[in-house]
Design an enzyme around this catalytic site. Structure first.
Site, mmCIF file in Angstrom:
data_model
loop_
_atom_site.group_PDB
_atom_site.id
_atom_site.type_symbol
_atom_site.label_atom_id
_atom_site.label_comp_id
_atom_site.label_asym_id
_atom_site.label_seq_id
_atom_site.Cartn_x
_atom_site.Cartn_y
_atom_site.Cartn_z
ATOM 1 C CD GLU A 180 -17.158 -19.973 -16.696
ATOM 2 O OE1 GLU A 180 -17.742 -20.295 -15.648
ATOM 3 O OE2 GLU A 180 -15.928 -19.808 -16.770
ATOM 4 C CG ASN A 223 -15.050 -22.570 -13.666
ATOM 5 O OD1 ASN A 223 -13.939 -23.032 -13.399
ATOM 6 N ND2 ASN A 223 -15.241 -21.742 -14.683
ATOM 7 C CE LYS A 300 -11.135 -24.135 -14.509
ATOM 8 N NZ LYS A 300 -11.829 -23.023 -15.194
ATOM 9 C CD GLU A 304 -9.192 -20.420 -16.152
ATOM 10 O OE1 GLU A 304 -10.349 -20.850 -16.140
ATOM 11 O OE2 GLU A 304 -8.626 -19.959 -17.159
ATOM 12 N NE ARG A 337 -11.896 -28.943 -18.611
ATOM 13 C CZ ARG A 337 -11.818 -27.618 -18.630
ATOM 14 N NH1 ARG A 337 -11.629 -26.941 -17.513
ATOM 15 N NH2 ARG A 337 -11.898 -26.951 -19.757
ATOM 16 C CE LYS A 373 -9.686 -25.414 -21.786
ATOM 17 N NZ LYS A 373 -9.886 -23.995 -21.462
ATOM 18 C CG ASP A 378 -8.671 -20.769 -22.730
ATOM 19 O OD1 ASP A 378 -9.286 -21.811 -22.951
ATOM 20 O OD2 ASP A 378 -9.092 -19.857 -22.001
ATOM 21 C CD GLU A 406 -13.558 -18.446 -23.419
ATOM 22 O OE1 GLU A 406 -13.666 -19.692 -23.368
ATOM 23 O OE2 GLU A 406 -12.911 -17.787 -22.585
HETATM 24 C C1 BDP Z 1 -11.520 -20.605 -20.492
HETATM 25 C C2 BDP Z 1 -12.721 -19.818 -20.117
HETATM 26 C C3 BDP Z 1 -13.227 -20.089 -18.743
HETATM 27 C C4 BDP Z 1 -13.282 -21.573 -18.492
HETATM 28 C C5 BDP Z 1 -11.913 -22.162 -18.722
HETATM 29 C C6 BDP Z 1 -11.872 -23.664 -18.612
HETATM 30 O O1 BDP Z 1 -12.402 -18.467 -20.257
HETATM 31 O O2 BDP Z 1 -14.484 -19.491 -18.635
HETATM 32 O O3 BDP Z 1 -13.696 -21.841 -17.199
HETATM 33 O O4 BDP Z 1 -11.492 -21.891 -20.011
HETATM 34 O O5 BDP Z 1 -11.796 -24.313 -19.640
HETATM 35 O O6 BDP Z 1 -11.580 -20.764 -21.874
HETATM 36 O O7 BDP Z 1 -11.900 -24.200 -17.522
#
Ligand code: BDP
Length: 713
Positions: A180, A223, A300, A304, A337, A373, A378, A406
């Site tokens: 990912e 994930n 996590k 999402e 997280r 983060k 993000d 990313e």
């Molecule tokens: C975002 C990404 C996603 C990640 C998410 C995360 O788009 O793919 O799963 O963060 O940090 O930057 O969990």
């Protein structure tokens, strides 16, 4: 005593002609460029005394052999002794220091900590001493770095301790080997062949990490897939852990919160349910049966689509403590997280993690660290630091940086990320008065955190050079440096990396270092000037997408963030808007909330402004935005010229590879500029200022571009 004439060596170019695919990273050990240099270092590489015996000591010995054969361009192996003190390079623990050194070194050896080392020149000898074998390994790499960059051995006096205890790569690698947000091929973990086949690359990976002080790796995607906790997969993870152990690297795993249901047959994953608690305890014991020094879990949750304590009306602390209690008997930790935000977008996404975590500060077990983060949205090209830093005095917080790009053009766009990391780490949170930098939060000194850690989302894949762009090896390297010392300096990192990876020749290192150091700002210029953010294409985030709107979630669209209309652009996060600014210290609120004092680099992150707003340059906001885009494009062209001038300094293979990526970047910078200016121009209704090139196409053309199968999702 022999001395090295530094001026001599810059006359020579070390690495032209021969092919170099970059696999060796910064551990190139290029042959010495002439006899004088070789004579200067040779003795130290050929006569080495290593005291001790362990798998790590074996690794040290192998590393010194590799280095010697590289530097001296020969198959002659160094002579290693394991006793006595006669050799001119002595490597051993402080307890084993020969008497003369013990008395000469005095109390200073007590300053060496668990994983630290002291690399010291003393009366014609090079001494590497530490309190652990891993410290000796780190010291050995430091010694070899100094030879690689052709340093004067006589001036060696480096007593260095890591400032952060856990320095961890986070791999977002799936069990099917896709990565990912990975752009350098597939996952290097070949789960199918593990545990029976141990690829050499696993050793090389561990070695590269150890060389920059990384001491942990979380090998699976956040994930998470619960299968990783089943016996089949645990035996595979064990095989990796066995490889990594002598390099001082612990393995961590991502834990899917719903695992008790998915692989445990329970009807719930409620953290307060005794069966669930028991399940995690037993499962964790099983993990430790496979991997006795397992580092712990990375989680996590409630984000999402990932399951988490919210599903049961529990807090993040209740969720984290469930796992913390399970790993505690074995000395493990939980990295929980803070990237938690609601599917329903109830409030500015910027504010949600802080709002959720601040009230539960102090409610976590001692072996939990909350992983935050660098910014609140993000991993944007530029984000102000996350307001949680400094706001959680009772809960250890760790930094999560993204090394993989990313949102920064993926692997073809040169962006040296050290200046971005440094900017965040050196920002003052003001929470305990002036000087309360983010780095002091993260290294634990500000709030006396007992646990300290830094994570970097890896940019590593099966590409022969590991990271896609050769220069993105430097981001992995830089992460290691900041994790070791959050006060590290980008410029020194760039210079060191260039010397180790290419050559010490200043005619190369100076211009290329300048190119690296300005590259992050260049990307900001052509992507998100003045802190526009999240205006990338939907989902894969490759290329511009300021028009992205609608769909399943508002806070995954560009329009949610830039809010462009005829009246203006930007996200008002002051008191008149979402007041995310209110989550920062009063000093910051005052400075960033005021249009006269907000740093322009954060302007549109915190303010919604009319297109004709006057910038400090005297330009209107619209002109300023357009000129930044143009500047970014010009910088990419300048980089092409800079690189072309290096043709004689770099081996052909890497030269061409980098050149071709720089061309892609330059073309795509134009794509970014034109698409964004055409899009925003519809609202500003203002003409492009002088000096900004006219787009080659109309907006419709850019809207219709739809690249397929973009990697990383
Ligand atoms: C975002 C990404 C996603 C990640 C998410 C995360 O788009 O793919 O799963 O963060 O940090 O930057 O969990």
């Amino acid at each position: 005593m022999k001395t090295l004439s530094i001026s001599l060596i810059f006359l020579f170019i070390t690495c032209t002609a021969s092919a170099n695919d970059g696999y060796k990273l910064w551990l190139q050990y290029f042959p010495f460029e002439n006899q004088a240099v070789s004579d200067y270092y040779r003795d130290y590489l050929e006569n080495i005394n290593i005291v001790g015996a362990s798998p790590t000591i074996d690794i040290i010995q192998r590393e010194l052999e590799m280095a010697a054969s590289g530097f001296l361009n020969s198959k002659v192996k160094p002579t290693f002794k394991h006793t006595g003190d006669s050799n001119i390079c002595w490597i051993g623990k402080t307890d084993d220091l020969p008497k003369d050194l013990k008395s000469a070194f005095g109390q200073k050896v007590n300053e060496i900590e668990k994983e630290g080392y002291w690399l010291k020149y003393h009366l014609g000898r090079v001494i590497i001493t530490a309190n652990s074998d891993i410290g000796l390994l780190y010291g050995t790499f430091a010694f070899l770095r100094s030879i690689q960059s052709r340093g004067q051995l006589e001036s060696l006096d480096e007593l260095d301790n890591p400032k952060i205890e856990r320095r961890i790569l986070n791999h977002w690698d799936n069990l099917n080997r896709t990565v990912e947000r990975g752009y350098a091929g597939f996952s290097i973990w070949n789960w199918h062949r593990l545990p029976r086949h141990i690829d050499q690359q696993y050793h090389d990976y561990a070695r590269a990490n150890a060389s920059i002080g990384i001491n942990g790796t979380s090998v699976t995607n956040v994930n998470a897939n619960a299968l990783i906790l089943t016996p089949d997969y645990l035996s595979k993870v064990k095989a990796l852990a066995d490889v990594f152990r002598p390099y001082g690297i612990k393995v961590y795993l991502t834990a899917r919160f719903s695992s008790p249901m998915e692989i445990g047959g329970l009807a719930t994953a409620d953290p307060l349910n005794p069966d669930v608690q028991q399940w995690w305890k037993e499962k964790t014991k099983e993990v430790y049966d496979y991997i006795p020094d397992f580092g712990g879990y990375l989680v996590k949750a409630d984000s999402e689509g990932q399951p988490g304590p919210h599903n049961y009306g529990r807090t993040q602390a209740e969720g984290a403590n469930l796992l913390a209690d399970a790993v505690a008997p074995f000395g493990g930790i939980v990295m929980w997280r803070a990237f938690v935000y609601s599917e329903k977008t109830p409030d500015d996404r910027h504010k949600q993690a802080y709002n959720e975590f601040k009230p539960i500060d102090g409610k976590f077990r001692d072996n939990v660290i909350v992983q935050v983060k660098n910014g609140a949205i993000d991993f944007q090209p530029r984000e102000p630091f996350h307001p949680m830093f400094g706001a959680m005095p009772e809960t250890p917080l760790m930094m999560e940086f993204q090394i993989t790009q990313e949102y920064l053009g993926h692997d073809t766009h040169l962006a040296f990320l050290a200046p971005m990391y440094e900017e965040v780490l050196q920002t003052d949170t003001y929470v305990n008065g002036t000087g309360s930098t983010v780095s002091k939060v993260v290294d634990g000194t500000l709030h006396n955190y007992s646990l300290t850690a830094m994570a970097g989302v890896a940019n590593i894949g099966t590409d022969r050079n590991w990271t896609g762009h050769h220069f993105h090896q430097a981001n992995w390297f830089a992460f290691g440096k900041f994790a070791w010392n959050p006060n590290a300096k980008s410029e020194e990192i760039a210079e060191e990396w260039l010397k180790l990876t290419f050559t010490s020749d200043k005619t190369f290192t100076e211009p290329v270092k300048a190119m690296m150091l300005s590259s992050h700002e260049m990307v900001v210029n052509y992507m998100t000037p003045l802190d526009l953010h999240h205006i990338m294409a939907r989902s894969h985030h490759y290329g511009p997408g300021p028009w992205v709107t609608g769909g399943s979630r508002d806070d995954w669209t560009a329009t949610y963030y830039h809010k462009a209309t005829e009246k203006g652009v930007g996200f008002d996060r002051t008191a008149t808007g979402s007041n995310a600014l209110g989550q920062y210290a009063p000093e910051i609120q005052k400075q960033w909330g005021n249009l006269n004092s907000v740093p322009e680099k954060y302007l549109l992150w915190f303010h919604h402004l009319p297109w004709n707003h006057k910038l400090s340059s005297g330009n209107t906001l619209w002109d300023g935005i357009a000129l930044h885009y143009q500047k970014g494009v010009e910088e990419t062209r300048q980089n092409l010229d800079t690189w072309k001038e290096q043709v004689d300094h770099v081996d052909e293979e890497r030269y061409k590879h980098v050149l071709s990526f720089l061309k892609i970047q330059s073309e795509e910078a134009v794509w970014w500029r034109d698409a964004c200016l055409l899009y925003f121009g519809q609202f500003s209704g203002m003409p492009l200022p002088d000096g900004v090139e006219k787009p080659a196409h109309d907006l419709d053309y850019y809207l219709k571009l739809n690249p397929k199968f973009v990697p990383g999702i």
